[in-house]
Design an enzyme around this catalytic site. Structure first.
Site, PDB file in Angstrom:
ATOM      1  N   TYR A 156      -2.570  -7.451  16.545  1.00 21.05           N
ATOM      2  CA  TYR A 156      -2.623  -6.556  15.541  1.00 21.05           C
ATOM      3  C   TYR A 156      -4.019  -5.629  15.817  1.00 21.05           C
ATOM      4  O   TYR A 156      -3.664  -4.537  15.474  1.00 21.05           O
ATOM      5  CB  TYR A 156      -2.741  -7.514  14.096  1.00 21.05           C
ATOM      6  CG  TYR A 156      -2.891  -6.531  13.017  1.00 21.05           C
ATOM      7  CD1 TYR A 156      -1.973  -5.747  12.455  1.00 21.05           C
ATOM      8  CD2 TYR A 156      -4.018  -6.436  12.453  1.00 21.05           C
ATOM      9  CE1 TYR A 156      -2.108  -4.820  11.598  1.00 21.05           C
ATOM     10  CE2 TYR A 156      -4.479  -5.789  11.363  1.00 21.05           C
ATOM     11  CZ  TYR A 156      -3.149  -4.705  10.930  1.00 21.05           C
ATOM     12  OH  TYR A 156      -3.722  -3.813   9.849  1.00 21.05           O
ATOM     13  N   LYS A 204      -4.230  -1.485  16.258  1.00 22.52           N
ATOM     14  CA  LYS A 204      -4.749  -0.533  15.354  1.00 22.52           C
ATOM     15  C   LYS A 204      -5.664   0.195  15.852  1.00 22.52           C
ATOM     16  O   LYS A 204      -5.950   1.566  15.706  1.00 22.52           O
ATOM     17  CB  LYS A 204      -5.198  -1.507  14.103  1.00 22.52           C
ATOM     18  CG  LYS A 204      -4.109  -1.676  13.206  1.00 22.52           C
ATOM     19  CD  LYS A 204      -3.272  -0.721  12.604  1.00 22.52           C
ATOM     20  CE  LYS A 204      -2.323  -1.155  11.657  1.00 22.52           C
ATOM     21  NZ  LYS A 204      -1.458  -0.227  11.005  1.00 22.52           N
ATOM     22  N   ASN A 246       2.491   4.524   7.306  1.00 25.77           N
ATOM     23  CA  ASN A 246       1.869   3.538   6.880  1.00 25.77           C
ATOM     24  C   ASN A 246       2.456   2.167   7.228  1.00 25.77           C
ATOM     25  O   ASN A 246       1.959   1.223   7.224  1.00 25.77           O
ATOM     26  CB  ASN A 246       1.900   3.960   5.162  1.00 25.77           C
ATOM     27  CG  ASN A 246       1.933   2.356   4.452  1.00 25.77           C
ATOM     28  OD1 ASN A 246       0.806   2.000   4.542  1.00 25.77           O
ATOM     29  ND2 ASN A 246       3.036   1.753   4.148  1.00 25.77           N
ATOM     30  N   ASP A 290      13.736   3.430   9.278  1.00 28.33           N
ATOM     31  CA  ASP A 290      13.352   2.472  10.126  1.00 28.33           C
ATOM     32  C   ASP A 290      12.370   2.942  11.284  1.00 28.33           C
ATOM     33  O   ASP A 290      13.064   3.600  12.238  1.00 28.33           O
ATOM     34  CB  ASP A 290      14.521   1.440  10.497  1.00 28.33           C
ATOM     35  CG  ASP A 290      13.756   0.293  11.491  1.00 28.33           C
ATOM     36  OD1 ASP A 290      12.703   0.382  12.056  1.00 28.33           O
ATOM     37  OD2 ASP A 290      14.861  -0.756  11.863  1.00 28.33           O
ATOM     38  N   LEU A 297       0.847  -1.182   0.097  1.00 23.39           N
ATOM     39  CA  LEU A 297      -0.082   0.073  -0.068  1.00 23.39           C
ATOM     40  C   LEU A 297       0.959   1.215  -0.075  1.00 23.39           C
ATOM     41  O   LEU A 297       0.543   2.404  -0.577  1.00 23.39           O
ATOM     42  CB  LEU A 297      -1.113  -0.092   1.479  1.00 23.39           C
ATOM     43  CG  LEU A 297      -2.069  -1.198   1.267  1.00 23.39           C
ATOM     44  CD1 LEU A 297      -2.665  -1.287   2.598  1.00 23.39           C
ATOM     45  CD2 LEU A 297      -2.994  -0.585   0.039  1.00 23.39           C
ATOM     46  N   THR A 332      -1.918  -7.801  -0.525  1.00 22.59           N
ATOM     47  CA  THR A 332      -0.414  -7.385  -0.557  1.00 22.59           C
ATOM     48  C   THR A 332       0.322  -8.519   0.217  1.00 22.59           C
ATOM     49  O   THR A 332      -0.361  -9.503   0.816  1.00 22.59           O
ATOM     50  CB  THR A 332      -0.277  -6.161   0.301  1.00 22.59           C
ATOM     51  OG1 THR A 332      -0.545  -6.568   1.990  1.00 22.59           O
ATOM     52  CG2 THR A 332      -1.334  -5.109  -0.285  1.00 22.59           C
TER      53      THR A 332
HETATM   54  N1  LIG Z   1      -3.181  -5.138   3.429  1.00 25.08           N
HETATM   55  C1  LIG Z   1      -4.424  -4.897   3.918  1.00 25.08           C
HETATM   56  O1  LIG Z   1      -5.511  -5.845   3.697  1.00 25.08           O
HETATM   57  C2  LIG Z   1      -4.182  -3.960   5.145  1.00 25.08           C
HETATM   58  C3  LIG Z   1      -5.606  -3.729   5.640  1.00 25.08           C
HETATM   59  C4  LIG Z   1      -5.800  -2.780   6.714  1.00 25.08           C
HETATM   60  C5  LIG Z   1      -4.592  -1.883   7.190  1.00 25.08           C
HETATM   61  N2  LIG Z   1      -3.415  -2.240   6.541  1.00 25.08           N
HETATM   62  C6  LIG Z   1      -2.283  -1.601   7.077  1.00 25.08           C
HETATM   63  O2  LIG Z   1      -1.648  -0.984   5.849  1.00 25.08           O
HETATM   64  C7  LIG Z   1      -0.177  -0.537   6.116  1.00 25.08           C
HETATM   65  C8  LIG Z   1       0.516  -1.140   4.868  1.00 25.08           C
HETATM   66  O3  LIG Z   1       0.343  -2.615   4.855  1.00 25.08           O
HETATM   67  P1  LIG Z   1       0.654  -3.229   3.416  1.00 25.08           P
HETATM   68  O4  LIG Z   1      -0.620  -4.221   3.187  1.00 25.08           O
HETATM   69  O5  LIG Z   1       0.993  -2.453   2.402  1.00 25.08           O
HETATM   70  O6  LIG Z   1       1.672  -4.384   3.915  1.00 25.08           O
HETATM   71  P2  LIG Z   1       3.353  -4.988   3.281  1.00 25.08           P
HETATM   72  O7  LIG Z   1       2.866  -5.046   1.979  1.00 25.08           O
HETATM   73  O8  LIG Z   1       3.607  -5.897   4.213  1.00 25.08           O
HETATM   74  O9  LIG Z   1       4.115  -3.481   3.622  1.00 25.08           O
HETATM   75  C9  LIG Z   1       4.401  -3.239   4.921  1.00 25.08           C
HETATM   76  C10 LIG Z   1       5.382  -1.933   4.605  1.00 25.08           C
HETATM   77  O10 LIG Z   1       5.949  -1.523   5.990  1.00 25.08           O
HETATM   78  C11 LIG Z   1       7.144  -1.819   6.242  1.00 25.08           C
HETATM   79  N3  LIG Z   1       7.633  -1.824   7.625  1.00 25.08           N
HETATM   80  C12 LIG Z   1       7.635  -2.861   8.257  1.00 25.08           C
HETATM   81  N4  LIG Z   1       8.191  -2.555   9.481  1.00 25.08           N
HETATM   82  C13 LIG Z   1       9.137  -1.536   9.228  1.00 25.08           C
HETATM   83  C14 LIG Z   1       9.828  -0.577  10.016  1.00 25.08           C
HETATM   84  N5  LIG Z   1      10.307  -1.177  11.168  1.00 25.08           N
HETATM   85  N6  LIG Z   1      10.533   0.392   9.349  1.00 25.08           N
HETATM   86  C15 LIG Z   1      10.108   0.758   8.192  1.00 25.08           C
HETATM   87  N7  LIG Z   1       9.134   0.064   7.384  1.00 25.08           N
HETATM   88  C16 LIG Z   1       8.623  -0.766   7.922  1.00 25.08           C
HETATM   89  C17 LIG Z   1       7.686  -2.843   5.177  1.00 25.08           C
HETATM   90  O11 LIG Z   1       9.094  -2.923   4.904  1.00 25.08           O
HETATM   91  P3  LIG Z   1       9.791  -4.326   4.454  1.00 25.08           P
HETATM   92  O12 LIG Z   1       9.422  -4.760   3.154  1.00 25.08           O
HETATM   93  O13 LIG Z   1      11.281  -4.090   4.954  1.00 25.08           O
HETATM   94  O14 LIG Z   1       9.317  -5.365   5.833  1.00 25.08           O
HETATM   95  C18 LIG Z   1       6.787  -2.615   4.198  1.00 25.08           C
HETATM   96  O15 LIG Z   1       7.357  -1.697   3.076  1.00 25.08           O
HETATM   97  C19 LIG Z   1      -0.126  -1.406   7.361  1.00 25.08           C
HETATM   98  O16 LIG Z   1      -0.034  -0.509   8.431  1.00 25.08           O
HETATM   99  C20 LIG Z   1      -1.212  -2.135   7.663  1.00 25.08           C
HETATM  100  O17 LIG Z   1      -1.250  -2.585   9.044  1.00 25.08           O
HETATM  101  C21 LIG Z   1      -3.161  -3.184   5.407  1.00 25.08           C
END
Ligand SMILES: NC(=O)c1ccc[n+]([C@@H]2O[C@H](COP(=O)([O-])OP(=O)(O)OC[C@H]3O[C@@H](n4cnc5c(N)ncnc54)[C@H](OP(=O)(O)O)[C@@H]3O)[C@@H](O)[C@H]2O)c1
Length: 230
Positions: free
Chosen positions: A155, A159, A79, A53, A13, A188
């Site tokens: 989790y 949130k 994010n 980070d 995202l 994702t």
């Molecule tokens: N996908 C869904 O259905 C969904 C629904 C509701 C909310 N969300 C929220 O949306 C956000 C993005 O999720 P996503 O689905 O895009 O997940 P994702 O594809 O797993 O991406 C997560 C991102 O966060 C980064 N990250 C994790 N820990 C970090 C740290 N300590 N410092 C810097 N970056 C860090 C990851 O980096 P690395 O690549 O290095 O691990 C990655 O770039 C999250 O907050 C998640 O809770 C997602």
């Protein structure tokens, strides 16, 4: 010209948000903890890579200095997030909780503390916290909603904390528009690509909040359909 920082922008995202905001004319700092993957993502989209980070005081302070030196910031998008372990509730440990809360909750406090001084110098200061309907009391009790089908104590509660941090920071900093976005269940790496929405759909609420130009309500929680129940 609006300058925007997105944490965790190397994939998922965060990456799609960067793509859409660059398309909308923002200068986008793409934060990533892995320099190689972050630089590659920024090069692919025409963004600017910054090492970030969100769990590290030094890394967050360094990113704030880099962005301040380059001219400042208008929009901060918190994010980056992790799901944590998929263990049964009885198996969860205190260390699991510290890890999930450390990234999802404590980092939001760290980021806001570091970037509020830059945002206060902006004429359209905005913070978007990426939260989740999984942290909504209303959604997890609604049998019609997908959020009611999962059990994930750490989790979901992390949130819920992000959403309430949004409200509290909005009260503390009325000069900044601070709102929370629920992406919805989106394909994702976060969920092994089982989400039912595309990343474009999943970023609608984030992009909406990031492109209001520093006007509109603050302290709200929205999804792509509008104001969501907490
Ligand atoms: N996908 C869904 O259905 C969904 C629904 C509701 C909310 N969300 C929220 O949306 C956000 C993005 O999720 P996503 O689905 O895009 O997940 P994702 O594809 O797993 O991406 C997560 C991102 O966060 C980064 N990250 C994790 N820990 C970090 C740290 N300590 N410092 C810097 N970056 C860090 C990851 O980096 P690395 O690549 O290095 O691990 C990655 O770039 C999250 O907050 C998640 O809770 C997602």
């Amino acid at each position: 010209m609006t300058t925007t920082l997105i944490s965790g922008a190397n994939k998922g995202l965060g990456y799609e948000t960067a793509r859409r905001l660059i398309e909308a004319g923002h200068t986008v700092w793409m934060g990533a903890r892995d320099p190689a993957r972050g630089q590659q993502a920024a090069d692919a989209l025409g963004g600017r890579f910054v090492h970030l980070d969100v769990t590290s005081d030094a890394s967050v302070a360094g990113a704030a200095q880099t962005i301040a030196d380059a001219g400042g910031l208008d929009v901060l998008i918190n994010n980056a997030g992790i799901s944590g372990p998929h263990s049964q509730a009885a198996e969860l440990t205190a260390d699991d909780a510290l890890a999930v809360y450390g990234t999802n909750v404590v980092s939001v406090v760290r980021m806001i503390g570091a970037f509020v001084p830059l945002l206060r110098a902006s004429s359209n200061p905005t913070i978007v916290n990426v939260t989740s309907g999984m942290g909504s009391f209303a959604f997890v009790h609604d049998p019609e909603r997908i959020e009611s089908k999962f059990n994930s104590p750490l989790y979901t509660s992390s949130k819920a904390a992000v959403t309430m941090l949004t409200v509290q920071y909005a009260k503390a900093f009325p000069e900044i528009r601070i709102n929370a976005a629920d992406p919805g269940f989106t394909a994702t790496d976060f969920n092994g690509n089982t989400g039912t929405q595309t990343v474009k759909e999943g970023t609608d609420a984030i992009v909406e909040l990031a492109t209001r130009g520093g006007v509109g309500p603050t302290g709200t929680f929205i999804d792509r359909s509008g104001v969501a129940p907490f």
